[in-house]
Write an enzyme that holds these catalytic residues in place. Structure first.
Site, PDB file in Angstrom:
ATOM      1  N   ARG A   1       0.464 -15.063   0.022  1.00 53.67           N
ATOM      2  CA  ARG A   1      -0.058 -14.965   1.399  1.00 53.67           C
ATOM      3  C   ARG A   1      -1.491 -15.506   1.467  1.00 53.67           C
ATOM      4  NH1 ARG A   1       1.289  -8.893   2.870  1.00 53.67           N
ATOM      5  NH2 ARG A   1       1.122  -8.737   0.615  1.00 53.67           N
TER       6      ARG A   1
ATOM      7  N   GLU B   1      -4.502  -5.850  -5.103  1.00 53.99           N
ATOM      8  CA  GLU B   1      -3.208  -6.217  -5.654  1.00 53.99           C
ATOM      9  C   GLU B   1      -3.395  -6.465  -7.137  1.00 53.99           C
ATOM     10  OE1 GLU B   1      -0.770  -9.109  -3.665  1.00 53.99           O
ATOM     11  OE2 GLU B   1      -1.589  -8.515  -1.730  1.00 53.99           O
TER      12      GLU B   1
ATOM     13  N   VAL C   1       0.840  -1.208   0.000  1.00 57.28           N
ATOM     14  CA  VAL C   1       0.000   0.000   0.000  1.00 57.28           C
ATOM     15  C   VAL C   1       0.877   1.261   0.000  1.00 57.28           C
ATOM     16  CG1 VAL C   1      -1.673   1.350   1.358  1.00 57.28           C
ATOM     17  CG2 VAL C   1      -1.972  -1.121   1.114  1.00 57.28           C
TER      18      VAL C   1
ATOM     19  N   LEU D   1      -7.411  -0.794  -2.111  1.00 60.27           N
ATOM     20  CA  LEU D   1      -6.556  -1.173  -3.242  1.00 60.27           C
ATOM     21  C   LEU D   1      -6.514  -2.677  -3.440  1.00 60.27           C
ATOM     22  CD1 LEU D   1      -3.484   1.114  -2.457  1.00 60.27           C
ATOM     23  CD2 LEU D   1      -5.604   1.671  -3.648  1.00 60.27           C
TER      24      LEU D   1
ATOM     25  N   LYS E   1      15.551  -2.550   2.245  1.00 62.89           N
ATOM     26  CA  LYS E   1      14.494  -2.140   1.319  1.00 62.89           C
ATOM     27  C   LYS E   1      14.764  -0.727   0.808  1.00 62.89           C
ATOM     28  CE  LYS E   1       9.983  -3.151   2.114  1.00 62.89           C
ATOM     29  NZ  LYS E   1       8.692  -3.014   2.815  1.00 62.89           N
TER      30      LYS E   1
ATOM     31  N   CYS F   1      -5.538  -9.583   2.547  1.00 67.81           N
ATOM     32  CA  CYS F   1      -6.582  -8.731   3.142  1.00 67.81           C
ATOM     33  C   CYS F   1      -7.869  -9.454   3.526  1.00 67.81           C
ATOM     34  CB  CYS F   1      -6.931  -7.599   2.195  1.00 67.81           C
ATOM     35  SG  CYS F   1      -5.646  -6.368   2.104  1.00 67.81           S
TER      36      CYS F   1
ATOM     37  N   ASP G   1      10.940   3.793   5.694  1.00 70.29           N
ATOM     38  CA  ASP G   1      10.705   2.433   6.182  1.00 70.29           C
ATOM     39  C   ASP G   1      11.843   2.067   7.132  1.00 70.29           C
ATOM     40  OD1 ASP G   1       8.853  -0.056   4.874  1.00 70.29           O
ATOM     41  OD2 ASP G   1      10.594  -0.668   6.062  1.00 70.29           O
TER      42      ASP G   1
ATOM     43  N   ALA H   1     -16.952 -18.705  -8.604  1.00 69.28           N
ATOM     44  CA  ALA H   1     -16.648 -19.835  -7.709  1.00 69.28           C
ATOM     45  C   ALA H   1     -15.195 -20.252  -7.885  1.00 69.28           C
ATOM     46  CB  ALA H   1     -17.576 -21.000  -8.021  1.00 69.28           C
ATOM     47  N   GLY H   2     -14.600 -20.768  -6.839  1.00 71.74           N
ATOM     48  CA  GLY H   2     -13.194 -21.166  -6.921  1.00 71.74           C
ATOM     49  C   GLY H   2     -12.773 -21.962  -5.704  1.00 71.74           C
TER      50      GLY H   2
END
Ligand code: UDX
Length: 447
Positions: free
Chosen positions: A341, A165, A18, A163, A42, A274, A37, A266-267
């Site tokens: 994730r 991805e 984000v 948001l 990074k 999130c 950060d 469907a899946g």
């Protein structure tokens, strides 16, 4: 602030998916932007133009804004705060035990921000973007800044993001709505002033109180999750009804404007950083209000069980036996991302490994992330063909465009037995009638 006024300087605290997307977009829009950060590595990579994850347009936007010198990166929070007027707080709120969110990072960031803003004589607007449980901003963050708020040196507003991805930058540039949670109109007006400078045409804005804004974010994701668990529940019924197809049911109900066509695919169940996290957090938060979260708990239960329903399809091909080889096509939690994730592929791989099966996997983007997780327990393939070769069953778990183009002949040619399970409904069942084909939400052909 009006659009003619000088643009505020922006700092973005926390450069995850984000924060980094917001940082590059602000810089691209001509705002002097500082990304900060705590991860030195990074920061040094970002300074060199190296992004930590894949997201469409991110690399281009980063290259352009580094070149234009509108975007700077630092690990020095004090520098970032003293050289900006408005900060977006975007640190992670990962899941903790029992579905609660872990407030460690947000608390420690807020504490440091408070310390450095004290050194500043000028007004600063702190915008909480991180997803937090209702009342967190009110009870945890605002009290730290009470003095400065009373002296009108700081304002704090909540401004949840929606948001997705894979389209984060587009979503920032064209939001369907902006939600501003404020304790008084003045605080919210400051943020609205910034958005007037950001957008040529201001999107719709809903001003509300801070806690409602926090709840809107959870409500949004929980509703999306509910739609998916609803359609998956019906899909599991269709699988038992010869001649039925969940896609036809979804198409039909989606035509009703009160229902709408989106999020009825469907899946194998929803994943990602999130939906599962926010659903669990809302369940945990509302536990204290008696019998308010029965629906949300059911949505979660359906999703947790959906991978098991996919395994049941494998059972029908009689391949759940030791020494059988299963090819998994698709590991990312959805297409166009390398993110795994809470991906269903993880749960299914674990379940299949437990049964002693040999697993081969292929994904256009998420191989490295999957390798980090499963190490040498499974076989990593560098192409679809390699993954299918000599296998007993192919399971499609992500809706990548390259998988959509697959023809039955390929499965016939390469696999030991052409058993195919489409858990994303990306293949046309009519074209696959010549091989052993099953799909989520698809009843057997009527005899
Ligand atoms: C989601 C929300 O959409 C976004 O507004 C929020 O800010 C963050 O969470 P994202 O995690 O990027 O975004 O994924 P999304 O596109 O919503 O998909 C979530 C999961 O649901 C994926 O695993 C996807 O494959 C699955 N899904 C989605 C379905 O199974 N069926 C659908 O019809 C839609």
């Amino acid at each position: 602030m009006t659009s003619k006024e000088k643009k505020p300087k922006i700092s973005i605290i926390g450069l995850g998916f984000v924060g980094l997307s917001i940082a590059v977009t602000n810089a691209k829009k001509g705002f002097e932007t500082i990304g900060v950060d705590i991860d030195d590595n990074k920061i040094s990579n970002l300074k060199k133009g190296i992004i930590p994850f894949y997201e469409p347009k991110l690399q281009n936007f980063l290259d352009d804004t580094l070149k234009a010198d509108s975007l700077k990166f630092t690990a020095d929070l004090k520098y970032a705060l003293l050289n900006s007027d408005l900060s977006f707080l975007c640190v992670g709120t990962p899941p903790a035990k029992d579905g609660k969110i872990d407030l460690r990072y947000i608390k420690s960031a807020a504490k440091k921000i408070q310390k450095f803003l004290k050194l500043k004589e000028k007004y600063h607007l702190l915008v909480v973007k991180s997803t937090v449980a209702p009342q967190t901003t009110q009870n945890v963050i605002i009290p730290m800044f009470k003095d400065m708020i009373n002296k009108s040196l700081v304002d704090i507003v909540t401004n949840p993001e929606f948001l997705r991805e894979g389209s984060a930058i587009e979503d920032i540039l064209h939001p369907h709505l902006i939600v501003i949670g404020e304790y008084d109109r003045k605080a919210g007006k400051h943020l609205e002033g910034y958005y007037k400078q950001f957008y040529k045409t201001l999107p719709e804005i809903i001003h509300t109180d801070i806690t409602s804004a926090e709840l809107i974010k959870y409500a949004n994701n929980t509703f999306l999750a509910t739609k998916i668990s609803f359609i998956n529940s019906l899909a599991n019924i269709c699988q038992n009804l010869p001649g039925t197809d969940i896609n036809t049911i979804a198409k039909a109900i989606g035509k009703d404007p009160r229902i709408g066509p989106l999020f009825l695919q469907a899946g194998p169940g929803f994943g990602g950083s999130c939906l599962p996290k926010d659903l669990s957090a809302l369940i945990n938060f509302s536990n204290k209000f008696e019998k308010t979260n029965e629906l949300f708990k059911a949505v979660l239960r359906v999703n947790q069980n959906q991978p098991v329903k996919i395994i049941e399809l494998l059972k029908k091909f009689n391949v759940l036996k030791k020494n059988k080889t299963i090819s998994i096509l698709g590991l990312a939690f959805k297409k166009d991302t390398d993110d795994i994730r809470a991906a269903v592929s993880i749960k299914i791989t674990k379940l299949l490994l437990k049964k002693g099966l040999k697993i081969k996997v292929y994904d256009p983007m998420a191989m490295d992330n999957f390798r980090d997780l499963f190490k040498e327990k499974i076989i990593y393939c560098s192409s679809i063909d390699e993954c299918l070769r000599d296998s007993d069953c192919c399971l499609i778990l992500t809706e990548w465009d390259s998988f959509r183009k697959l023809k039955p002949e390929k499965f016939k040619k390469l696999m030991k037995t052409p058993n195919v399970i489409d858990a994303r409904r990306i293949l046309d069942p009519k074209k696959f009638s010549g091989i052993n084909f099953k799909a989520v939400g698809l009843g057997n052909e009527k005899k």
